[in-house]
Design a protein around this motif. Structure first.
Motif, PDB file in Angstrom:
ATOM      1  N   VAL A  19       0.283   9.183   1.336  1.00  0.00           N
ATOM      2  CA  VAL A  19       0.670   8.499   2.765  1.00  0.00           C
ATOM      3  C   VAL A  19       2.117   8.868   3.046  1.00  0.00           C
ATOM      4  O   VAL A  19       2.333   9.467   3.764  1.00  0.00           O
ATOM      5  N   ALA A  20       2.917   8.302   2.091  1.00  0.00           N
ATOM      6  CA  ALA A  20       4.377   8.506   1.975  1.00  0.00           C
ATOM      7  C   ALA A  20       4.702   9.953   2.129  1.00  0.00           C
ATOM      8  O   ALA A  20       5.620  10.322   3.040  1.00  0.00           O
ATOM      9  N   ILE A  21       4.040  10.804   1.117  1.00  0.00           N
ATOM     10  CA  ILE A  21       4.442  12.037   1.238  1.00  0.00           C
ATOM     11  C   ILE A  21       4.044  13.021   2.649  1.00  0.00           C
ATOM     12  O   ILE A  21       5.115  13.568   3.191  1.00  0.00           O
ATOM     13  N   SER A  22       2.932  12.627   3.219  1.00  0.00           N
ATOM     14  CA  SER A  22       2.387  13.279   4.447  1.00  0.00           C
ATOM     15  C   SER A  22       3.380  12.636   5.712  1.00  0.00           C
ATOM     16  O   SER A  22       3.407  13.457   6.617  1.00  0.00           O
ATOM     17  N   CYS A  23       3.986  11.637   5.456  1.00  0.00           N
ATOM     18  CA  CYS A  23       4.692  10.982   6.613  1.00  0.00           C
ATOM     19  C   CYS A  23       6.234  11.639   6.610  1.00  0.00           C
ATOM     20  O   CYS A  23       6.780  11.482   7.484  1.00  0.00           O
ATOM     21  N   GLY A  24       6.536  11.965   5.562  1.00  0.00           N
ATOM     22  CA  GLY A  24       7.897  12.349   5.412  1.00  0.00           C
ATOM     23  C   GLY A  24       8.976  11.939   4.445  1.00  0.00           C
ATOM     24  O   GLY A  24       9.984  12.232   4.467  1.00  0.00           O
ATOM     25  N   ALA A  25       8.512  10.878   3.562  1.00  0.00           N
ATOM     26  CA  ALA A  25       9.079  10.359   2.368  1.00  0.00           C
ATOM     27  C   ALA A  25       9.631  11.376   1.773  1.00  0.00           C
ATOM     28  O   ALA A  25       9.111  12.566   1.391  1.00  0.00           O
ATOM     29  N   SER A  26      11.188  11.568   1.165  1.00  0.00           N
ATOM     30  CA  SER A  26      11.580  12.397   0.359  1.00  0.00           C
ATOM     31  C   SER A  26      11.634  12.250  -1.123  1.00  0.00           C
ATOM     32  O   SER A  26      12.215  13.217  -1.659  1.00  0.00           O
ATOM     33  N   TYR A  27      11.391  11.211  -1.431  1.00  0.00           N
ATOM     34  CA  TYR A  27      11.263  10.789  -2.880  1.00  0.00           C
ATOM     35  C   TYR A  27      10.318  10.043  -3.262  1.00  0.00           C
ATOM     36  O   TYR A  27      10.071   8.997  -2.612  1.00  0.00           O
ATOM     37  N   VAL A  28       9.037  10.705  -4.071  1.00  0.00           N
ATOM     38  CA  VAL A  28       7.936   9.839  -4.208  1.00  0.00           C
ATOM     39  C   VAL A  28       7.662   9.957  -5.707  1.00  0.00           C
ATOM     40  O   VAL A  28       7.519  10.990  -6.172  1.00  0.00           O
ATOM     41  N   SER A  29       7.420   8.539  -6.489  1.00  0.00           N
ATOM     42  CA  SER A  29       7.115   8.720  -7.758  1.00  0.00           C
ATOM     43  C   SER A  29       6.125   7.465  -7.934  1.00  0.00           C
ATOM     44  O   SER A  29       6.093   6.539  -7.245  1.00  0.00           O
ATOM     45  N   ARG A  30       5.212   7.681  -8.986  1.00  0.00           N
ATOM     46  CA  ARG A  30       4.229   6.716  -9.526  1.00  0.00           C
ATOM     47  C   ARG A  30       4.469   6.273 -11.005  1.00  0.00           C
ATOM     48  O   ARG A  30       4.252   7.270 -11.593  1.00  0.00           O
ATOM     49  N   TRP A  31       4.406   5.089 -11.339  1.00  0.00           N
ATOM     50  CA  TRP A  31       4.455   4.934 -12.782  1.00  0.00           C
ATOM     51  C   TRP A  31       3.698   3.345 -12.771  1.00  0.00           C
ATOM     52  O   TRP A  31       3.129   2.900 -11.820  1.00  0.00           O
ATOM     53  N   THR A  32       3.377   3.137 -14.224  1.00  0.00           N
ATOM     54  CA  THR A  32       2.809   1.576 -14.157  1.00  0.00           C
ATOM     55  C   THR A  32       3.547   0.572 -15.036  1.00  0.00           C
ATOM     56  O   THR A  32       4.688   1.148 -15.590  1.00  0.00           O
ATOM     57  N   THR A  33       3.328  -0.583 -14.944  1.00  0.00           N
ATOM     58  CA  THR A  33       4.094  -1.332 -15.761  1.00  0.00           C
ATOM     59  C   THR A  33       3.904  -1.119 -17.301  1.00  0.00           C
ATOM     60  O   THR A  33       4.900  -1.608 -18.251  1.00  0.00           O
ATOM     61  N   ALA A  34       2.938  -0.138 -17.891  1.00  0.00           N
ATOM     62  CA  ALA A  34       3.007   0.428 -19.262  1.00  0.00           C
ATOM     63  C   ALA A  34       4.125   1.349 -19.516  1.00  0.00           C
ATOM     64  O   ALA A  34       4.250   1.881 -20.478  1.00  0.00           O
ATOM     65  N   GLU A  86      -2.736  -8.323 -22.443  1.00  0.00           N
ATOM     66  CA  GLU A  86      -2.409  -7.142 -23.246  1.00  0.00           C
ATOM     67  C   GLU A  86      -3.534  -6.131 -22.883  1.00  0.00           C
ATOM     68  O   GLU A  86      -3.320  -4.750 -22.844  1.00  0.00           O
ATOM     69  N   GLU A  87      -4.674  -6.444 -22.698  1.00  0.00           N
ATOM     70  CA  GLU A  87      -5.917  -5.523 -22.434  1.00  0.00           C
ATOM     71  C   GLU A  87      -5.727  -4.785 -21.021  1.00  0.00           C
ATOM     72  O   GLU A  87      -5.881  -3.646 -20.879  1.00  0.00           O
ATOM     73  N   LEU A  88      -5.236  -5.720 -20.141  1.00  0.00           N
ATOM     74  CA  LEU A  88      -4.819  -4.981 -18.807  1.00  0.00           C
ATOM     75  C   LEU A  88      -3.686  -3.983 -18.848  1.00  0.00           C
ATOM     76  O   LEU A  88      -3.602  -3.066 -18.294  1.00  0.00           O
ATOM     77  N   LEU A  89      -2.650  -4.090 -19.772  1.00  0.00           N
ATOM     78  CA  LEU A  89      -1.901  -3.500 -19.839  1.00  0.00           C
ATOM     79  C   LEU A  89      -2.191  -2.190 -20.573  1.00  0.00           C
ATOM     80  O   LEU A  89      -1.727  -0.928 -20.000  1.00  0.00           O
ATOM     81  N   ASN A  90      -2.838  -2.186 -21.442  1.00  0.00           N
ATOM     82  CA  ASN A  90      -3.319  -1.271 -22.184  1.00  0.00           C
ATOM     83  C   ASN A  90      -4.094  -0.065 -21.335  1.00  0.00           C
ATOM     84  O   ASN A  90      -4.440   0.993 -21.369  1.00  0.00           O
ATOM     85  N   GLN A  91      -4.818  -0.777 -20.541  1.00  0.00           N
ATOM     86  CA  GLN A  91      -6.026  -0.170 -19.635  1.00  0.00           C
ATOM     87  C   GLN A  91      -5.074   0.595 -18.593  1.00  0.00           C
ATOM     88  O   GLN A  91      -5.305   1.701 -18.314  1.00  0.00           O
ATOM     89  N   LEU A  92      -3.957   0.197 -18.138  1.00  0.00           N
ATOM     90  CA  LEU A  92      -3.378   0.872 -17.095  1.00  0.00           C
ATOM     91  C   LEU A  92      -2.715   2.078 -17.672  1.00  0.00           C
ATOM     92  O   LEU A  92      -2.690   3.417 -17.350  1.00  0.00           O
ATOM     93  N   LYS A  93      -2.115   1.984 -19.257  1.00  0.00           N
ATOM     94  CA  LYS A  93      -1.787   3.052 -19.954  1.00  0.00           C
ATOM     95  C   LYS A  93      -2.726   4.062 -20.107  1.00  0.00           C
ATOM     96  O   LYS A  93      -2.773   5.361 -19.964  1.00  0.00           O
TER      97      LYS A  93
END
Ligand SMILES: Cc1ncc(C[n+]2csc(CCOP(=O)(O)OP(=O)(O)O)c2C)c(N)n1
Ligand code: SF4
Ligand code: SF4
Ligand SMILES: [Mg+2]
Lengths: 72, 174
Positions: free
Chosen positions: B62-77, B119-126
């Motif tokens: 959504v962000a990219i298609s609307c015109g955001a000029s920096y987009v990145s995704r990470w997780t807490t892991a 811990e399990e939820l964090l590992n799952q994200l990773k």
């Protein structure tokens, strides 16, 4: 040697810090804070590499790793 | 993405110099575990006891298609990568968006993931995340259920809103 400081009252006992430490420096202690959570403690601080994984993973910023006086 | 969705879309479209960090735990946590726009399809929550009938939104797309000029995704892991991305997003001139997947043991853990162990939820994200570089080599089937992380979009092409306005003011002054 590194100094590992746990702010016991901010800690919520999730133990994510313990799970992220590759050197098994941290362990669950027998200390309960005012909210009833078992806080972590540094059992083997001499093995700490100062990687800061525990500090970065803590959701509540309750743990910090510092250089101890002899290293400064 | 739900209540703030409209503002998000237009802030991205205008490419205004803001940094939005969205902490996505797949559920409305604070209010007790209701279904959210990012809840996975078929997941059970307090308000979708028979499974979520809706597909989730992809906030980065959504962000990219609307015109955001920096987009990145990470997780807490990925705290180190996240820290770098936050620095980059703040320094970037224009609308920056960071999608951060995070664990919520209390609600998402209980309702969606069948474990409340942080811990399990964090590992799952990773485990379920795959970098953009690796994802390019995987098929659609291999990518199912996995989250693509990394720097997803960066562009210097679009003017930042405030700069455009200042330029207009300067031109008017002559
Ligand atoms: C405009 C507005 N509508 C409704 C609410 C009530 N409200 C408070 S928290 C919340 C859910 C938040 O969920 P999310 O954004 O996923 O954050 P989480 O609690 O999961 O971290 C809602 C609907 C609000 N604060 N503001
Ligand atoms: S990660 Fe933080 S809150 Fe969780 S147990 Fe460790 S110090 Fe306490
Ligand atoms: S800094 Fe690294 S090695 Fe030291 S206690 Fe924290 S996670 Fe373990
Ligand atoms: Mg949420």
């Amino acid at each position: 040697m590194k100094k590992i400081i746990v702010d016991e009252e901010y800690c919520k006992g999730c133990h994510l810090c313990i799970s992220q430490c590759k050197k098994a420096v941290l362990a669950v202690s027998c200390i309960r804070n005012a909210r009833g959570y078992l806080v972590p403690q540094a059992n083997e601080p001499e093995n700490c590499t100062g990687c800061l994984q525990c500090e970065m993973i803590c959701p509540d910023m309750a743990i910090a790793v510092e250089d101890s006086a002899d290293e400064k | 993405m739900g209540i703030g969705g409209n503002h998000f879309i237009h802030a991205a479209r205008r490419n205004i110099d803001l940094t939005v960090i969205m902490l996505d735990n797949h559920i409305y946590g604070m209010t007790g575990g209701q279904v959210a726009p990012t809840t996975p399809m078929h997941a059970t929550t307090q308000t979708s006891p028979h499974g979520n009938p809706e597909p989730p939104i992809n906030a980065c797309d959504v962000a990219i298609s609307c015109g955001a000029s920096y987009v990145s995704r990470w997780t807490t892991a990925h705290p180190k990568q996240m820290r770098k991305a936050i620095k980059k997003a703040i320094n970037h001139k224009g609308f920056s968006f960071l999608h951060i997947l995070s664990q919520c043991p209390t609600q998402a853990g209980r309702y969606i993931y069948d474990t409340t162990k942080p811990e399990e939820l964090l590992n799952q994200l990773k485990r379920l995340s795959v970098t953009k570089q690796k994802a390019q080599k995987l098929s659609k089937e291999e990518l199912a259920g996995r989250t693509v992380v990394g720097n997803l979009h960066e562009s210097e092409d679009r003017p930042e809103l405030c700069e455009s306005i200042y330029a207009l003011m300067q031109a008017r002054k002559g």
